[in-house]
Write a protein that holds these residues in place. Sequence first.
Motif, PDB file in Angstrom:
ATOM      1  N   SER A  41     -30.158 -51.780  28.116  1.00 28.64           N
ATOM      2  CA  SER A  41     -30.978 -51.479  29.286  1.00 28.64           C
ATOM      3  C   SER A  41     -30.439 -50.241  29.988  1.00 28.64           C
ATOM      4  O   SER A  41     -29.286 -49.852  29.785  1.00 28.64           O
ATOM      5  N   ALA A  42     -31.259 -49.662  30.863  1.00 28.64           N
ATOM      6  CA  ALA A  42     -30.881 -48.451  31.594  1.00 28.64           C
ATOM      7  C   ALA A  42     -29.640 -48.661  32.460  1.00 28.64           C
ATOM      8  O   ALA A  42     -28.873 -47.724  32.681  1.00 28.64           O
ATOM      9  N   ASP A  43     -29.408 -49.904  32.932  1.00 24.83           N
ATOM     10  CA  ASP A  43     -28.240 -50.172  33.778  1.00 24.83           C
ATOM     11  C   ASP A  43     -26.967 -50.458  32.983  1.00 24.83           C
ATOM     12  O   ASP A  43     -25.934 -50.787  33.536  1.00 24.83           O
ATOM     13  N   GLY A  44     -27.037 -50.337  31.650  1.00 23.29           N
ATOM     14  CA  GLY A  44     -25.867 -50.563  30.804  1.00 23.29           C
ATOM     15  C   GLY A  44     -25.743 -51.987  30.284  1.00 23.29           C
ATOM     16  O   GLY A  44     -24.749 -52.325  29.640  1.00 23.29           O
ATOM     17  N   THR A  45     -26.747 -52.839  30.540  1.00 21.44           N
ATOM     18  CA  THR A  45     -26.709 -54.204  30.035  1.00 21.44           C
ATOM     19  C   THR A  45     -27.002 -54.212  28.539  1.00 21.44           C
ATOM     20  O   THR A  45     -28.002 -53.673  28.088  1.00 21.44           O
ATOM     21  N   THR A  99     -20.067 -50.233  31.592  1.00 15.40           N
ATOM     22  CA  THR A  99     -20.137 -49.092  32.489  1.00 15.40           C
ATOM     23  C   THR A  99     -21.121 -48.065  31.948  1.00 15.40           C
ATOM     24  O   THR A  99     -21.096 -47.731  30.764  1.00 15.40           O
ATOM     25  N   SER A 100     -21.985 -47.574  32.836  1.00 15.06           N
ATOM     26  CA  SER A 100     -23.037 -46.633  32.440  1.00 15.06           C
ATOM     27  C   SER A 100     -22.509 -45.503  31.573  1.00 15.06           C
ATOM     28  O   SER A 100     -21.410 -45.006  31.769  1.00 15.06           O
ATOM     29  N   ASN A 101     -23.322 -45.124  30.625  1.00 13.09           N
ATOM     30  CA  ASN A 101     -23.077 -44.000  29.712  1.00 13.09           C
ATOM     31  C   ASN A 101     -21.939 -44.222  28.727  1.00 13.09           C
ATOM     32  O   ASN A 101     -21.513 -43.292  28.064  1.00 13.09           O
ATOM     33  N   ARG A 102     -21.410 -45.436  28.626  1.00 12.63           N
ATOM     34  CA  ARG A 102     -20.371 -45.716  27.631  1.00 12.63           C
ATOM     35  C   ARG A 102     -20.983 -45.981  26.271  1.00 12.63           C
ATOM     36  O   ARG A 102     -20.357 -45.741  25.252  1.00 12.63           O
ATOM     37  N   LEU A 103     -22.198 -46.520  26.266  1.00 11.47           N
ATOM     38  CA  LEU A 103     -22.927 -46.782  25.022  1.00 11.47           C
ATOM     39  C   LEU A 103     -24.256 -46.059  25.082  1.00 11.47           C
ATOM     40  O   LEU A 103     -24.843 -45.901  26.148  1.00 11.47           O
ATOM     41  N   THR A 104     -24.731 -45.626  23.926  1.00 13.97           N
ATOM     42  CA  THR A 104     -26.004 -44.933  23.831  1.00 13.97           C
ATOM     43  C   THR A 104     -26.823 -45.549  22.701  1.00 13.97           C
ATOM     44  O   THR A 104     -26.254 -46.167  21.786  1.00 13.97           O
ATOM     45  N   ARG A 134     -21.012 -56.929  12.098  1.00 16.05           N
ATOM     46  CA  ARG A 134     -22.193 -56.304  11.519  1.00 16.05           C
ATOM     47  C   ARG A 134     -22.476 -54.975  12.187  1.00 16.05           C
ATOM     48  O   ARG A 134     -22.324 -54.828  13.396  1.00 16.05           O
ATOM     49  N   ASN A 135     -22.898 -53.996  11.378  1.00 13.94           N
ATOM     50  CA  ASN A 135     -23.422 -52.760  11.914  1.00 13.94           C
ATOM     51  C   ASN A 135     -24.826 -53.055  12.421  1.00 13.94           C
ATOM     52  O   ASN A 135     -25.618 -53.700  11.713  1.00 13.94           O
ATOM     53  N   VAL A 136     -25.133 -52.621  13.638  1.00 15.35           N
ATOM     54  CA  VAL A 136     -26.429 -52.869  14.241  1.00 15.35           C
ATOM     55  C   VAL A 136     -27.004 -51.551  14.753  1.00 15.35           C
ATOM     56  O   VAL A 136     -26.315 -50.530  14.780  1.00 15.35           O
ATOM     57  N   VAL A 137     -28.254 -51.605  15.171  1.00 17.92           N
ATOM     58  CA  VAL A 137     -28.875 -50.484  15.855  1.00 17.92           C
ATOM     59  C   VAL A 137     -29.054 -50.903  17.303  1.00 17.92           C
ATOM     60  O   VAL A 137     -29.667 -51.927  17.588  1.00 17.92           O
ATOM     61  N   LEU A 138     -28.500 -50.122  18.198  1.00 16.51           N
ATOM     62  CA  LEU A 138     -28.623 -50.358  19.625  1.00 16.51           C
ATOM     63  C   LEU A 138     -29.869 -49.623  20.092  1.00 16.51           C
ATOM     64  O   LEU A 138     -29.956 -48.396  19.973  1.00 16.51           O
ATOM     65  N   VAL A 139     -30.874 -50.371  20.570  1.00 14.30           N
ATOM     66  CA  VAL A 139     -32.152 -49.773  20.974  1.00 14.30           C
ATOM     67  C   VAL A 139     -32.341 -49.925  22.476  1.00 14.30           C
ATOM     68  O   VAL A 139     -31.870 -50.882  23.083  1.00 14.30           O
ATOM     69  N   GLU A 140     -33.046 -48.960  23.070  1.00 14.14           N
ATOM     70  CA  GLU A 140     -33.322 -49.008  24.496  1.00 14.14           C
ATOM     71  C   GLU A 140     -34.320 -50.096  24.814  1.00 14.14           C
ATOM     72  O   GLU A 140     -35.284 -50.300  24.077  1.00 14.14           O
ATOM     73  N   ASP A 141     -34.082 -50.784  25.898  1.00  9.16           N
ATOM     74  CA  ASP A 141     -34.988 -51.824  26.383  1.00  9.16           C
ATOM     75  C   ASP A 141     -36.149 -51.202  27.112  1.00  9.16           C
ATOM     76  O   ASP A 141     -36.060 -50.224  27.747  1.00  9.16           O
TER      77      ASP A 141
END
Length: 141
Positions: A41-45, A99-104, A134-141
């Motif tokens: 999510s945009a808030d880093g969740t 924390t924001s911007n630690r993950l993309t 597991r390798n995953v794909v982190l997608v925006e909510d």
Amino acid sequence: MPLRPVLGALGAATAAVLALSTPATAAPGDNLTIDQTARLSADGTVTNYGTYRCFDASGPAFVGAAISQDPSATRYGIGGTRAVCDGAYHRWHDSGTVTSNRLTPGPARVEAALVELRPHNGLPLPHIHASHERNVVLVED
């Protein structure tokens, strides 16, 4: 004590257990999976998903996960979900804020563990029923 802080602390504790423990061998029939997609999510969740199955827990059991993303070696503990060890397959998901911007959005690595807190001489000690990476794909909510 409210359950939410305990579960949040469990995610961090699971990350520490995963980092410090030797690989665990699951008991026959115990199983843990991680879905190929995690949400950001945009808030880093961050929210991870999967399935688990376990048998005969004498103490409380939880699924906890940690996520990391190259080039950083930092693992972020992501929440914790109470597990029911009744021999049936269950879906799990856990969420935690990084924390924001630690993950993309993009490739990431999730490590999860199905951990039971077994009483031993009056202390709850972790017993890993199953673990999975597991390798995953982190997608925006």
